[in-house]
Design a protein around this motif. Sequence first.
Motif, PDB file in Angstrom:
ATOM      1  N   THR A 165       7.602  15.863   5.088  1.00 31.68           N
ATOM      2  CA  THR A 165       8.833  16.242   4.383  1.00 31.68           C
ATOM      3  C   THR A 165       8.553  16.983   3.079  1.00 31.68           C
ATOM      4  O   THR A 165       9.468  17.544   2.486  1.00 31.68           O
ATOM      5  N   VAL A 166       7.305  16.974   2.614  1.00 31.64           N
ATOM      6  CA  VAL A 166       6.872  17.818   1.504  1.00 31.64           C
ATOM      7  C   VAL A 166       5.569  18.489   1.926  1.00 31.64           C
ATOM      8  O   VAL A 166       4.833  17.947   2.755  1.00 31.64           O
ATOM      9  N   PRO A 167       5.261  19.662   1.384  1.00 33.57           N
ATOM     10  CA  PRO A 167       4.123  20.427   1.903  1.00 33.57           C
ATOM     11  C   PRO A 167       2.747  19.914   1.512  1.00 33.57           C
ATOM     12  O   PRO A 167       1.758  20.247   2.163  1.00 33.57           O
ATOM     13  N   GLY A 168       2.631  19.139   0.483  1.00 35.20           N
ATOM     14  CA  GLY A 168       1.328  18.662   0.036  1.00 35.20           C
ATOM     15  C   GLY A 168       1.443  18.026  -1.327  1.00 35.20           C
ATOM     16  O   GLY A 168       2.542  17.893  -1.867  1.00 35.20           O
ATOM     17  N   MET A 169       0.298  17.628  -1.888  1.00 32.51           N
ATOM     18  CA  MET A 169       0.336  17.026  -3.214  1.00 32.51           C
ATOM     19  C   MET A 169      -0.886  17.445  -4.014  1.00 32.51           C
ATOM     20  O   MET A 169      -1.959  17.683  -3.465  1.00 32.51           O
ATOM     21  N   ASP A 170      -0.684  17.566  -5.320  1.00 25.27           N
ATOM     22  CA  ASP A 170      -1.772  17.866  -6.237  1.00 25.27           C
ATOM     23  C   ASP A 170      -2.341  16.559  -6.777  1.00 25.27           C
ATOM     24  O   ASP A 170      -1.591  15.652  -7.144  1.00 25.27           O
ATOM     25  N   VAL A 171      -3.656  16.463  -6.822  1.00 22.78           N
ATOM     26  CA  VAL A 171      -4.323  15.328  -7.444  1.00 22.78           C
ATOM     27  C   VAL A 171      -5.196  15.878  -8.563  1.00 22.78           C
ATOM     28  O   VAL A 171      -6.046  16.742  -8.337  1.00 22.78           O
ATOM     29  N   TYR A 172      -4.963  15.366  -9.757  1.00 17.40           N
ATOM     30  CA  TYR A 172      -5.693  15.840 -10.925  1.00 17.40           C
ATOM     31  C   TYR A 172      -6.860  14.899 -11.212  1.00 17.40           C
ATOM     32  O   TYR A 172      -6.681  13.697 -11.379  1.00 17.40           O
ATOM     33  N   GLY A 173      -8.074  15.466 -11.242  1.00 19.31           N
ATOM     34  CA  GLY A 173      -9.259  14.649 -11.434  1.00 19.31           C
ATOM     35  C   GLY A 173      -9.902  14.304 -10.102  1.00 19.31           C
ATOM     36  O   GLY A 173      -9.696  14.976  -9.085  1.00 19.31           O
ATOM     37  N   ASP A 174     -10.668  13.232 -10.092  1.00 13.97           N
ATOM     38  CA  ASP A 174     -11.439  12.869  -8.897  1.00 13.97           C
ATOM     39  C   ASP A 174     -10.770  11.813  -8.025  1.00 13.97           C
ATOM     40  O   ASP A 174     -11.367  11.322  -7.059  1.00 13.97           O
ATOM     41  N   GLY A 175      -9.536  11.449  -8.365  1.00 14.16           N
ATOM     42  CA  GLY A 175      -8.839  10.423  -7.584  1.00 14.16           C
ATOM     43  C   GLY A 175      -9.209   9.016  -7.981  1.00 14.16           C
ATOM     44  O   GLY A 175      -8.754   8.049  -7.354  1.00 14.16           O
ATOM     45  N   GLY A 176     -10.011   8.870  -9.035  1.00 20.62           N
ATOM     46  CA  GLY A 176     -10.458   7.541  -9.438  1.00 20.62           C
ATOM     47  C   GLY A 176      -9.577   6.857 -10.462  1.00 20.62           C
ATOM     48  O   GLY A 176      -9.813   5.691 -10.808  1.00 20.62           O
ATOM     49  N   ALA A 177      -8.534   7.551 -10.949  1.00 24.21           N
ATOM     50  CA  ALA A 177      -7.630   6.937 -11.932  1.00 24.21           C
ATOM     51  C   ALA A 177      -6.919   5.742 -11.302  1.00 24.21           C
ATOM     52  O   ALA A 177      -6.389   5.829 -10.192  1.00 24.21           O
ATOM     53  N   VAL A 178      -6.911   4.620 -12.009  1.00 23.01           N
ATOM     54  CA  VAL A 178      -6.351   3.372 -11.486  1.00 23.01           C
ATOM     55  C   VAL A 178      -5.000   3.083 -12.132  1.00 23.01           C
ATOM     56  O   VAL A 178      -4.847   3.174 -13.352  1.00 23.01           O
ATOM     57  N   ARG A 179      -4.040   2.747 -11.291  1.00 21.78           N
ATOM     58  CA  ARG A 179      -2.719   2.350 -11.761  1.00 21.78           C
ATOM     59  C   ARG A 179      -2.332   1.023 -11.121  1.00 21.78           C
ATOM     60  O   ARG A 179      -2.931   0.579 -10.156  1.00 21.78           O
ATOM     61  N   ASP A 180      -1.304   0.404 -11.667  1.00 18.62           N
ATOM     62  CA  ASP A 180      -0.840  -0.895 -11.175  1.00 18.62           C
ATOM     63  C   ASP A 180       0.470  -0.683 -10.428  1.00 18.62           C
ATOM     64  O   ASP A 180       1.448  -0.189 -11.003  1.00 18.62           O
ATOM     65  N   PHE A 181       0.501  -1.043  -9.157  1.00 17.50           N
ATOM     66  CA  PHE A 181       1.666  -0.815  -8.308  1.00 17.50           C
ATOM     67  C   PHE A 181       2.388  -2.127  -8.015  1.00 17.50           C
ATOM     68  O   PHE A 181       1.760  -3.171  -7.839  1.00 17.50           O
ATOM     69  N   VAL A 182       3.717  -2.034  -7.935  1.00 14.13           N
ATOM     70  CA  VAL A 182       4.519  -3.219  -7.651  1.00 14.13           C
ATOM     71  C   VAL A 182       5.728  -2.792  -6.825  1.00 14.13           C
ATOM     72  O   VAL A 182       6.362  -1.767  -7.102  1.00 14.13           O
ATOM     73  N   HIS A 183       6.011  -3.562  -5.789  1.00 11.25           N
ATOM     74  CA  HIS A 183       7.126  -3.232  -4.893  1.00 11.25           C
ATOM     75  C   HIS A 183       8.452  -3.406  -5.630  1.00 11.25           C
ATOM     76  O   HIS A 183       8.623  -4.329  -6.429  1.00 11.25           O
ATOM     77  N   VAL A 184       9.400  -2.528  -5.323  1.00 13.19           N
ATOM     78  CA  VAL A 184      10.695  -2.562  -6.011  1.00 13.19           C
ATOM     79  C   VAL A 184      11.406  -3.897  -5.804  1.00 13.19           C
ATOM     80  O   VAL A 184      12.138  -4.368  -6.689  1.00 13.19           O
ATOM     81  N   ARG A 185      11.187  -4.551  -4.659  1.00 11.49           N
ATOM     82  CA  ARG A 185      11.834  -5.855  -4.459  1.00 11.49           C
ATOM     83  C   ARG A 185      11.243  -6.910  -5.376  1.00 11.49           C
ATOM     84  O   ARG A 185      11.956  -7.811  -5.847  1.00 11.49           O
ATOM     85  N   ASP A 186       9.947  -6.832  -5.632  1.00  9.54           N
ATOM     86  CA  ASP A 186       9.331  -7.762  -6.581  1.00  9.54           C
ATOM     87  C   ASP A 186       9.799  -7.477  -8.008  1.00  9.54           C
ATOM     88  O   ASP A 186       9.925  -8.397  -8.823  1.00  9.54           O
ATOM     89  N   VAL A 187      10.052  -6.220  -8.315  1.00  5.94           N
ATOM     90  CA  VAL A 187      10.619  -5.871  -9.622  1.00  5.94           C
ATOM     91  C   VAL A 187      12.005  -6.491  -9.769  1.00  5.94           C
ATOM     92  O   VAL A 187      12.338  -7.081 -10.803  1.00  5.94           O
ATOM     93  N   ASP A 217      -7.533   5.263  -3.365  1.00 10.78           N
ATOM     94  CA  ASP A 217      -7.124   4.104  -2.559  1.00 10.78           C
ATOM     95  C   ASP A 217      -5.783   4.366  -1.889  1.00 10.78           C
ATOM     96  O   ASP A 217      -5.576   4.017  -0.714  1.00 10.78           O
ATOM     97  N   VAL A 218      -4.859   4.965  -2.630  1.00 11.23           N
ATOM     98  CA  VAL A 218      -3.534   5.265  -2.087  1.00 11.23           C
ATOM     99  C   VAL A 218      -3.661   6.251  -0.927  1.00 11.23           C
ATOM    100  O   VAL A 218      -3.078   6.047   0.155  1.00 11.23           O
ATOM    101  N   LEU A 219      -4.425   7.324  -1.124  1.00 15.15           N
ATOM    102  CA  LEU A 219      -4.587   8.337  -0.076  1.00 15.15           C
ATOM    103  C   LEU A 219      -5.205   7.738   1.178  1.00 15.15           C
ATOM    104  O   LEU A 219      -4.762   8.007   2.304  1.00 15.15           O
ATOM    105  N   THR A 220      -6.219   6.904   1.002  1.00 15.84           N
ATOM    106  CA  THR A 220      -6.877   6.270   2.144  1.00 15.84           C
ATOM    107  C   THR A 220      -5.919   5.340   2.881  1.00 15.84           C
ATOM    108  O   THR A 220      -5.861   5.335   4.124  1.00 15.84           O
ATOM    109  N   THR A 221      -5.161   4.547   2.137  1.00 11.81           N
ATOM    110  CA  THR A 221      -4.238   3.592   2.752  1.00 11.81           C
ATOM    111  C   THR A 221      -3.109   4.308   3.483  1.00 11.81           C
ATOM    112  O   THR A 221      -2.709   3.894   4.579  1.00 11.81           O
ATOM    113  N   VAL A 222      -2.601   5.390   2.902  1.00 14.30           N
ATOM    114  CA  VAL A 222      -1.551   6.158   3.578  1.00 14.30           C
ATOM    115  C   VAL A 222      -2.063   6.702   4.901  1.00 14.30           C
ATOM    116  O   VAL A 222      -1.382   6.628   5.935  1.00 14.30           O
TER     117      VAL A 222
END
Length: 285
Positions: A165-187, A217-222
């Motif tokens: 549904t979108v043509p692609g995505m840009d990733v800035y850097g080496d993909g090693g930046a770590v973020r903390d994810f939480v499901h909207v239902r848990d929020v 990690d996100v790209l691999t899991t997707v």
Amino acid sequence: MRVLVTGATGYVGQAVVRELQVHGHEPVLSRQRLSEPFELPDVDAVIHLAAVARVRESFLDPVSYYETNVAGTLNILKALKGQRFLLASTGTVYRPSDSPLTEESVREPSSPYSASKAAAEDLVAWAARSGQIGATTLRLFNVAGGGDKDTSRVITRAVACAAGTVPGMDVYGDGGAVRDFVHVRDVAAAFVVALEACSVGTSSVYNVGATAASVQDVLTTVAEVTGRSVDVTWKPAHAGEARSLRADVSALRALGWEPRCSALEEIVRDQWLASAPEPGPGPSR
């Protein structure tokens, strides 16, 4: 409790409204403009979610971000008399650190958006200290899943790429930046837990996060969940971009909150099922 929810028709707002109903509270929707004097209906509490929240956009128009996120919060606070008030803030108010961030970690906003949220936090805390309200600020990290439509967010974008549904995505850097994810239902569950713990004259702050993961990690899991590749364009890292933003959620857990659907694979699968145009051929597990 009767609870006014600003931003109730938005991504997080819809989940919060459902969670309030599940726990026997009565959500009241607000359609008032935050830029105008606020007329408070007969409610016991306010959950303030309405905001403008795009980091890069905020650099182009910082004044409007302060007008909505700070002045809008001020207009609601002026109308309160003894109610509980919950503010949705952001984990980007913190100075980045390789260690998990606690509520006492140093704030160092790096964008007009996060600076406007930090200013709103201060305003709310001072109002609570005066004894006029009870206040709780929830610093949300990377909310995801549940059919999110905002493809500026990494999980949503990656899943949308896999869905075509979108043509692609840009990733800035080496993909090693770590973020903390939480499901909207848990929020949404965090807002209800914090609401029930809030009392007039007190002010509290809680981090809301769950699963630390890198962009790679996100790209691999997707790819694993959907069975489809993600078309990535690799670009140089943004100067000054935080390498790691992870949440310590011990304080929120002490209230009885636990993330129940925020494993990375579960978030990705939920987003895929909600947004894929047709069932994907992802492997069963």
